[in-house]
Design an enzyme around this catalytic site. Structure first.
Site, short mmCIF file in Angstrom:
data_model
loop_
_atom_site.label_atom_id
_atom_site.label_comp_id
_atom_site.label_asym_id
_atom_site.label_seq_id
_atom_site.Cartn_x
_atom_site.Cartn_y
_atom_site.Cartn_z
N SER A 134 0.85 -1.20 0.00
CA SER A 134 0.00 0.00 0.00
C SER A 134 0.88 1.25 0.00
O SER A 134 1.67 1.46 0.93
CB SER A 134 -0.89 0.01 1.24
N HIS A 147 -1.25 -1.31 -4.25
CA HIS A 147 -2.53 -0.98 -3.60
C HIS A 147 -2.59 0.53 -3.36
O HIS A 147 -1.69 1.11 -2.75
CB HIS A 147 -2.62 -1.74 -2.28
N ASP A 183 -4.82 3.63 -1.86
CA ASP A 183 -5.91 3.93 -0.93
C ASP A 183 -6.47 5.32 -1.17
O ASP A 183 -5.80 6.32 -0.90
CB ASP A 183 -5.40 3.83 0.51
N MET A 227 -9.21 8.02 -0.07
CA MET A 227 -10.09 8.35 1.07
C MET A 227 -10.64 9.75 0.90
O MET A 227 -9.92 10.65 0.45
CB MET A 227 -9.29 8.28 2.37
N HIS A 276 -8.40 0.99 -3.90
CA HIS A 276 -9.33 0.77 -2.80
C HIS A 276 -10.05 2.09 -2.52
O HIS A 276 -9.45 3.02 -1.98
CB HIS A 276 -8.51 0.29 -1.59
N MET A 305 -12.28 4.24 -0.51
CA MET A 305 -12.94 4.45 0.78
C MET A 305 -13.65 5.79 0.69
O MET A 305 -13.25 6.79 1.30
CB MET A 305 -11.89 4.42 1.91
N MET A 327 -11.52 -6.12 5.44
CA MET A 327 -10.68 -5.22 6.24
C MET A 327 -10.36 -5.87 7.58
O MET A 327 -11.25 -6.39 8.25
CB MET A 327 -11.39 -3.88 6.50
N ASP A 347 -6.67 -6.58 4.28
CA ASP A 347 -6.04 -5.26 4.32
C ASP A 347 -6.11 -4.71 5.74
O ASP A 347 -7.21 -4.53 6.28
CB ASP A 347 -6.80 -4.35 3.34
C1 DX5 Z 1 -6.31 1.45 5.69
C2 DX5 Z 1 -5.90 1.15 4.27
C3 DX5 Z 1 -4.78 0.18 4.18
C4 DX5 Z 1 -3.50 0.65 4.82
C5 DX5 Z 1 -2.84 -0.57 5.38
O1 DX5 Z 1 -7.55 2.01 5.72
O2 DX5 Z 1 -6.99 0.63 3.52
O3 DX5 Z 1 -4.55 -0.23 2.83
O4 DX5 Z 1 -2.62 1.29 3.94
O5 DX5 Z 1 -1.76 -0.18 6.13
P1 DX5 Z 1 -1.01 -1.18 7.13
O6 DX5 Z 1 -0.53 -2.33 6.29
O7 DX5 Z 1 0.09 -0.35 7.69
O8 DX5 Z 1 -2.02 -1.62 8.15
ZN ZN Z 2 -6.48 -0.31 1.53
#
Ligand code: DX5
Ligand code: ZN
Length: 215
Positions: free
Chosen positions: A7, A30, A32, A34, A63, A65, A136, A174
């Site tokens: 990620s 990956h 993220d 948000m 991903h 969110m 998750m 994840d």
């Molecule tokens: C959290 C993200 C993850 C995050 C994981 O909401 O969706 O993808 O980057 O990070 P680690 O591996 O540090 O938990």
């Molecule tokens: Zn993620």
């Protein structure tokens, strides 16, 4: 085969191209996204995905969110995402179905994501058309959180449903994934592991990726 998806949330955004190259032995990247609404944090959006697409051939596992993800399927698909994960909690079921339909129209792979509160059987209305389910193992929003042990049950339940109804579907996990937790999630049925801090926090990211693959 186990796939590892570092990620970039844990990367240095000033040196994003360098940090993407540092994980080039991984299978997927990956990303993220948000929105400050569905989750309290704000990260990156469409223009950054566009730029990432220009600097790597890696498979982009995006991903989302974000609330009402149907609004952004086209934009992220055009930006170069290979797969989009949308959260089942982010809209009404008819609009989740509409978002998945749009993914098909724009040629991106389809995944649904589950917050820790969401039961495994929530995937059932969509399962047969999915390429992946994302479970998750932390509350979405931030990297570096502790792995939620009780989510092993959800992973096992999702694995049972996938094996029964759509064995080609991948099962990604994840949140809090490290060489310490990888073995347990693989044993529970995961085949695709996201890891942010465990990869980017390691002195040798390639070695961390290899260790995760070993489980
Ligand atoms: C959290 C993200 C993850 C995050 C994981 O909401 O969706 O993808 O980057 O990070 P680690 O591996 O540090 O938990
Ligand atoms: Zn993620």
């Amino acid at each position: 085969m186990i796939k590892i998806a570092p990620s970039i949330l844990s990367a240095d955004f000033v040196n994003l191209e360098r940090d993407i190259q540092r994980v080039s032995t991984a299978d997927w990247l990956h990303v993220d996204v948000m929105d400050g609404c569905f989750v309290p944090n704000i990260t990156i959006g469409v223009p950054v995905v566009q730029s990432i697409r220009k600097c790597t051939d890696m498979f982009l596992d995006v991903h989302l969110m974000i609330d009402k993800p149907v609004r952004y399927v086209e934009a992220f698909a055009q930006a170069g995402a290979d797969l989009l994960s949308i959260h089942l909690e982010a809209d009404h079921p008819t609009r989740i179905a509409e978002a998945l339909k749009r993914m098909g129209e724009f040629g991106v792979k389809k995944a649904v994501a589950l917050r820790p509160i969401t039961a495994a059987n929530a995937i059932l209305p969509y399962l047969e058309e999915l390429d992946m389910v994302l479970v998750m193992t932390v509350e979405p929003g931030f990297g570096g959180q502790a792995f939620m042990e009780h989510q092993l049950d959800t992973i096992r339940q999702v694995r049972t449903l996938i094996d029964r109804y759509h064995p080609a579907c991948r099962l990604e996990v994840d949140g809090g994934i490290s060489p310490k937790t990888a073995g347990a999630v693989i044993a529970a049925g995961a085949d695709t592991l996201v890891a942010g801090s465990a990869v980017y926090g390691a002195a040798d990211p390639a070695a961390a990726i290899a260790a995760l693959r070993e489980g």
